[in-house]
Design an enzyme around this catalytic site. Structure first.
Site, mmCIF file in Angstrom:
data_model
loop_
_atom_site.group_PDB
_atom_site.id
_atom_site.type_symbol
_atom_site.label_atom_id
_atom_site.label_comp_id
_atom_site.label_asym_id
_atom_site.label_seq_id
_atom_site.Cartn_x
_atom_site.Cartn_y
_atom_site.Cartn_z
ATOM 1 N N GLU A 74 36.552 34.019 30.636
ATOM 2 C CA GLU A 74 36.812 35.112 29.704
ATOM 3 C C GLU A 74 36.002 34.980 28.424
ATOM 4 O O GLU A 74 36.303 35.634 27.417
ATOM 5 C CB GLU A 74 38.314 35.178 29.367
ATOM 6 C CG GLU A 74 38.852 34.006 28.572
ATOM 7 C CD GLU A 74 39.314 32.862 29.454
ATOM 8 O OE1 GLU A 74 40.115 32.052 28.969
ATOM 9 O OE2 GLU A 74 38.888 32.781 30.631
ATOM 10 N N HIS A 116 44.851 38.889 39.496
ATOM 11 C CA HIS A 116 43.432 38.705 39.161
ATOM 12 C C HIS A 116 42.647 40.007 39.201
ATOM 13 O O HIS A 116 41.659 40.160 38.467
ATOM 14 C CB HIS A 116 42.805 37.691 40.123
ATOM 15 C CG HIS A 116 43.278 36.285 39.886
ATOM 16 N ND1 HIS A 116 42.771 35.489 38.894
ATOM 17 C CD2 HIS A 116 44.241 35.536 40.510
ATOM 18 C CE1 HIS A 116 43.369 34.305 38.911
ATOM 19 N NE2 HIS A 116 44.267 34.309 39.887
ATOM 20 N N ASN A 125 46.156 37.462 34.054
ATOM 21 C CA ASN A 125 46.035 37.088 35.464
ATOM 22 C C ASN A 125 47.377 36.697 36.064
ATOM 23 O O ASN A 125 47.709 37.079 37.192
ATOM 24 C CB ASN A 125 45.050 35.919 35.612
ATOM 25 C CG ASN A 125 43.592 36.383 35.540
ATOM 26 O OD1 ASN A 125 43.283 37.519 35.875
ATOM 27 N ND2 ASN A 125 42.713 35.506 35.086
ATOM 28 N N ASP A 140 40.230 41.242 36.269
ATOM 29 C CA ASP A 140 38.845 41.702 36.445
ATOM 30 C C ASP A 140 38.628 43.036 35.746
ATOM 31 O O ASP A 140 37.553 43.290 35.177
ATOM 32 C CB ASP A 140 38.523 41.841 37.930
ATOM 33 C CG ASP A 140 38.436 40.494 38.636
ATOM 34 O OD1 ASP A 140 38.358 39.457 37.930
ATOM 35 O OD2 ASP A 140 38.448 40.477 39.881
#
Length: 362
Positions: free
Chosen positions: A283, A253, A248, A257
């Site tokens: 996660e 981000h 990230n 994803d």
């Protein structure tokens, strides 16, 4: 046992009820015709027995076609147009035997037209109205040619205009009702779709499409109860993607994803259908292995770990992803909280030993 109107499928049951309602209406019409003959409102030679016998025989054929499901092979499973055409022709024949009651008896046409309001769109309603007007016009022309001395031109034209005007009203109102019914049907389907989506949202994670934590915990309680009652093996694994925060931080981000979605897709394809896979939070993921041995559960996790480590990402070709997992077996009598704590302890052990590995607790 044979039933006149079966409960399933419900659409067929609805069609059969409409068919029986039509037969009931014809019975009332027959009674009215007999009374009309007795009161000299109809011609004494009105062949009502023959007319209605033929009518009921035709309706019996309609009933058999609908009851057997054969009508569902047609574009109009309710046979609405055929039934309306039969009623219109019968009404026209009855009108031939009426005397001064003809103006009032025109209302039978409207009863038949009502039968199609909820089933036909405006175009087909116009076609049935045109057929009605054609049959009545044919009757008037026939009577004019057959007995011109008895025909009163003003009455003929007046009846024709009244029928045409009311049929126009039926077309307008019928189309409006049909459109309203279609909108209600569409709204009902939209509500059903929305309800289905809401149910999916309640148990699914938006990003990965996997079960969410709440649903997993509910299922975990059920599986623990089954394992405890049947004395069957049950294994729980908690998985944590290694160094996910760096993904990230370094790539954004959106890239994080993508990694989460990729893992979820690979895990869904790799694990058994009977294994319960869910996103536990962030996660972290969890897998429940019902009716599986320790060796089989560990082998499934190793296979998944190898597949995940082989992944390549367009946004960062140099990125190497891995995960750590803690695996433990359910012990009879322990709670879900105790089981997850032991799996979490095993996960912590895997991380402390360098990550990218699977640790087990008995």
């Amino acid at each position: 046992m044979f039933t006149l109107i079966p409960a399933d499928p419900p659409e067929r049951a609805t069609r059969l009820r409409r068919q029986i309602m039509a037969v009931y209406s014809y019975c009332l019409l027959w009674v009215g015709t007999i009374l009309g003959v007795e009161l000299s409102a109809f011609a004494p030679d009105t062949p009502h027995l023959m007319m209605f016998s033929v009518l009921f025989a035709i309706n019996l054929v309609f009933f058999v076609l609908i009851r057997s499901g054969l009508s569902e092979r047609l574009g109009d499973p309710s046979l609405t147009i055929l039934q309306m055409a039969t009623g219109i022709i019968l009404t026209t024949v009855i009108l031939h035997y009426t005397r001064e009651l003809r103006g009032a008896m025109l209302s039978i046409y409207f009863m038949v037209m009502t039968f199609g309001i909820f089933a036909l769109d405006r175009r087909r309603q116009m076609a049935m109205a045109g057929f009605t007007l054609f049959c009545f016009t044919t009757l008037q022309v026939y009577e004019w040619l057959e007995t011109p001395q008895q025909a009163i031109f003003s009455f003929l034209i007046g009846h024709w205009i009244i029928l045409a005007l009311i049929l126009c009203w039926f077309i307008y109102m019928g189309g409006y009702i049909h459109n309203l019914q279609s909108r209600v049907r569409d709204q009902r389907e939209n509500l059903r779709d929305a309800h289905t989506r809401m149910e999916a949202i309640a148990v699914r994670d938006d990003l990965t499409g996997l079960y969410n934590r709440r649903h997993f915990l509910e299922r975990l309680e059920e599986e623990l109860s089954l394992a405890n009652r049947n004395h069957t093996p049950l294994y729980l694994a908690i998985i944590d993607l290694d160094h996910f925060k760096q993904v990230n931080d370094n790539y954004g981000h959106h890239s994080g994803d993508e990694v989460l979605s990729r893992f979820a897709r690979i895990a869904s394809q790799s694990l058994r259908k009977s294994d319960l896979l869910a996103r536990y939070g962030g996660e972290e993921f969890v897998v429940l292995f019902p009716h599986a041995s320790e060796g089989a559960s560990e082998a499934a996790l190793e296979r998944l770990r190898n597949q995940f480590s082989e992944q390549h990402y367009d946004f960062a070709p140099e990125l190497h992803t891995s995960f750590s997992a803690g695996l433990t077996a359910y012990q009879e009598g322990e709670t879900a909280d105790q089981l997850t704590k032991r799996a979490d302890t095993a996960l912590y052990d895997a991380k402390s030993r360098g990550r990218d590995r699977i640790a087990k607790l008995p």
